[in-house]
Design a protein around this motif. Structure first.
Motif, PDB file in Angstrom:
ATOM      1  N   THR A   7      14.385  15.464 -11.256  1.00 16.74           N
ATOM      2  CA  THR A   7      14.064  16.164 -11.598  1.00 16.74           C
ATOM      3  C   THR A   7      15.576  16.950 -11.629  1.00 16.74           C
ATOM      4  O   THR A   7      16.115  17.586 -11.771  1.00 16.74           O
ATOM      5  CB  THR A   7      13.357  17.561 -10.565  1.00 16.74           C
ATOM      6  N   PRO A   8      15.066  17.727 -13.482  1.00 18.32           N
ATOM      7  CA  PRO A   8      16.469  18.722 -13.811  1.00 18.32           C
ATOM      8  C   PRO A   8      16.403  19.992 -13.167  1.00 18.32           C
ATOM      9  O   PRO A   8      15.322  20.605 -13.071  1.00 18.32           O
ATOM     10  CB  PRO A   8      15.493  19.417 -15.133  1.00 18.32           C
ATOM     11  N   GLY A   9      17.346  20.556 -12.782  1.00 21.58           N
ATOM     12  CA  GLY A   9      17.781  21.582 -12.292  1.00 21.58           C
ATOM     13  C   GLY A   9      17.742  21.294 -10.726  1.00 21.58           C
ATOM     14  O   GLY A   9      17.871  22.074  -9.785  1.00 21.58           O
ATOM     15  N   ILE A  10      17.073  20.046  -9.933  1.00 17.93           N
ATOM     16  CA  ILE A  10      16.566  20.131  -8.358  1.00 17.93           C
ATOM     17  C   ILE A  10      17.609  18.307  -8.627  1.00 17.93           C
ATOM     18  O   ILE A  10      18.122  18.548  -7.610  1.00 17.93           O
ATOM     19  CB  ILE A  10      15.332  19.886  -8.630  1.00 17.93           C
ATOM     20  N   GLY A  11      17.862  17.435  -9.207  1.00 18.93           N
ATOM     21  CA  GLY A  11      18.413  16.556  -8.926  1.00 18.93           C
ATOM     22  C   GLY A  11      17.885  15.656  -8.766  1.00 18.93           C
ATOM     23  O   GLY A  11      16.241  15.778  -8.591  1.00 18.93           O
ATOM     24  N   PRO A  12      18.191  14.211  -7.887  1.00 21.56           N
ATOM     25  CA  PRO A  12      16.782  13.242  -7.443  1.00 21.56           C
ATOM     26  C   PRO A  12      16.438  13.356  -5.790  1.00 21.56           C
ATOM     27  O   PRO A  12      17.627  13.986  -5.050  1.00 21.56           O
ATOM     28  CB  PRO A  12      17.776  11.970  -7.458  1.00 21.56           C
ATOM     29  N   ALA A  13      15.287  12.887  -5.227  1.00 26.95           N
ATOM     30  CA  ALA A  13      15.139  13.087  -4.414  1.00 26.95           C
ATOM     31  C   ALA A  13      13.728  12.150  -4.428  1.00 26.95           C
ATOM     32  O   ALA A  13      13.748  11.561  -5.507  1.00 26.95           O
ATOM     33  CB  ALA A  13      14.586  14.490  -4.484  1.00 26.95           C
ATOM     34  N   ILE A  14      13.240  11.683  -2.923  1.00 28.39           N
ATOM     35  CA  ILE A  14      12.729  10.859  -2.738  1.00 28.39           C
ATOM     36  C   ILE A  14      11.204  10.243  -2.153  1.00 28.39           C
ATOM     37  O   ILE A  14      11.089  11.287  -1.589  1.00 28.39           O
ATOM     38  CB  ILE A  14      13.182   9.491  -1.479  1.00 28.39           C
ATOM     39  N   TYR A  15      10.507  10.191  -3.402  1.00 27.84           N
ATOM     40  CA  TYR A  15       9.109  10.550  -2.991  1.00 27.84           C
ATOM     41  C   TYR A  15       8.212   9.273  -2.260  1.00 27.84           C
ATOM     42  O   TYR A  15       8.605   7.723  -2.585  1.00 27.84           O
ATOM     43  CB  TYR A  15       8.336  10.925  -3.976  1.00 27.84           C
ATOM     44  N   ARG A  16       7.012   9.277  -1.614  1.00 31.94           N
ATOM     45  CA  ARG A  16       6.313   8.348  -1.482  1.00 31.94           C
ATOM     46  C   ARG A  16       4.936   8.595  -1.568  1.00 31.94           C
ATOM     47  O   ARG A  16       4.584   9.950  -2.008  1.00 31.94           O
ATOM     48  CB  ARG A  16       6.504   8.177   0.844  1.00 31.94           C
TER      49      ARG A  16
ATOM     50  N   ARG B 144       1.046  -1.056  -0.121  1.00 27.27           N
ATOM     51  CA  ARG B 144       0.482   0.185  -0.048  1.00 27.27           C
ATOM     52  C   ARG B 144       0.569   1.462  -0.010  1.00 27.27           C
ATOM     53  O   ARG B 144       0.205   2.307   0.223  1.00 27.27           O
ATOM     54  CB  ARG B 144      -0.657  -0.173   0.492  1.00 27.27           C
ATOM     55  N   GLU B 145       2.148   1.196   0.026  1.00 25.15           N
ATOM     56  CA  GLU B 145       3.145   1.901   0.050  1.00 25.15           C
ATOM     57  C   GLU B 145       4.089   1.493  -0.919  1.00 25.15           C
ATOM     58  O   GLU B 145       4.881   0.755  -0.666  1.00 25.15           O
ATOM     59  CB  GLU B 145       3.680   1.876   1.695  1.00 25.15           C
ATOM     60  N   LEU B 146       4.579   3.410  -1.433  1.00 27.25           N
ATOM     61  CA  LEU B 146       5.573   3.157  -2.207  1.00 27.25           C
ATOM     62  C   LEU B 146       6.500   4.090  -2.342  1.00 27.25           C
ATOM     63  O   LEU B 146       6.169   5.280  -2.692  1.00 27.25           O
ATOM     64  CB  LEU B 146       5.399   3.038  -3.939  1.00 27.25           C
ATOM     65  N   PHE B 147       8.074   3.960  -2.294  1.00 28.29           N
ATOM     66  CA  PHE B 147       8.982   4.376  -1.995  1.00 28.29           C
ATOM     67  C   PHE B 147       9.409   5.173  -3.423  1.00 28.29           C
ATOM     68  O   PHE B 147      10.300   3.627  -4.398  1.00 28.29           O
ATOM     69  CB  PHE B 147       9.638   4.657  -1.542  1.00 28.29           C
ATOM     70  N   VAL B 148       9.959   6.041  -4.159  1.00 26.00           N
ATOM     71  CA  VAL B 148      10.786   6.336  -5.825  1.00 26.00           C
ATOM     72  C   VAL B 148      11.760   6.503  -5.790  1.00 26.00           C
ATOM     73  O   VAL B 148      11.625   7.925  -4.774  1.00 26.00           O
ATOM     74  CB  VAL B 148      10.058   6.484  -6.503  1.00 26.00           C
ATOM     75  N   THR B 149      12.757   7.178  -6.117  1.00 23.77           N
ATOM     76  CA  THR B 149      13.324   8.130  -6.415  1.00 23.77           C
ATOM     77  C   THR B 149      12.712   8.829  -8.041  1.00 23.77           C
ATOM     78  O   THR B 149      12.944   8.313  -8.649  1.00 23.77           O
ATOM     79  CB  THR B 149      15.012   7.604  -7.023  1.00 23.77           C
ATOM     80  N   ARG B 150      12.989   9.652  -8.261  1.00 21.91           N
ATOM     81  CA  ARG B 150      12.493  11.024  -9.240  1.00 21.91           C
ATOM     82  C   ARG B 150      13.886  11.762  -9.397  1.00 21.91           C
ATOM     83  O   ARG B 150      13.542  12.763  -7.935  1.00 21.91           O
ATOM     84  CB  ARG B 150      11.116  11.668  -8.503  1.00 21.91           C
TER      85      ARG B 150
END
Length: 105
Positions: free
Chosen positions: A9-18, A1-7
């Motif tokens: 974004t140009p100009g920002i870099g990678p971040a972790i999302y839930r 029911r929960e997913l964590f991914v790396t996204r």
């Protein structure tokens, strides 16, 4: 029911999302960045019991494996610190988006 991914974004870099969903057949909702994390972070992985989220963060000397620990089943914010190779320091950033009950160790 929960997913964590790396996204990345140009100009920002990678971040972790839930993102979450209500059940196995339901679609995932919109992802929210884990605001408690800053800088170059990626590669999230949950512990088998779901209590810890491991990830790596770029530091001046390379990459460091870090972790977030759940602080409660319905907590609306998280506090930040860092953990590296047996030492830990405390921080004060708070999460502002999503209801992820995680904090850095």
């Amino acid at each position: 029911r929960e997913l964590f991914v790396t996204r990345a974004t140009p100009g920002i870099g990678p971040a972790i999302y839930r993102t979450t969903r209500t059940g196995a057949g339901a679609a995932f909702g919109p992802p929210h960045r884990l605001a408690v994390l800053d800088g170059f972070v990626e590669a999230p992985a949950l512990s088998p019991d779901g209590a810890l989220l491991y990830y790596h963060q770029r530091s001046p000397s390379g990459f460091v494996i870090c972790r977030l620990r759940r602080v409660g089943p319905t907590a609306g914010s998280a506090t930040a610190g860092s953990a590296t190779a047996g030492s830990a320091t405390a921080g004060s950033a708070t999460a502002s988006r999503g209801a992820h009950p995680l904090r850095r160790d």
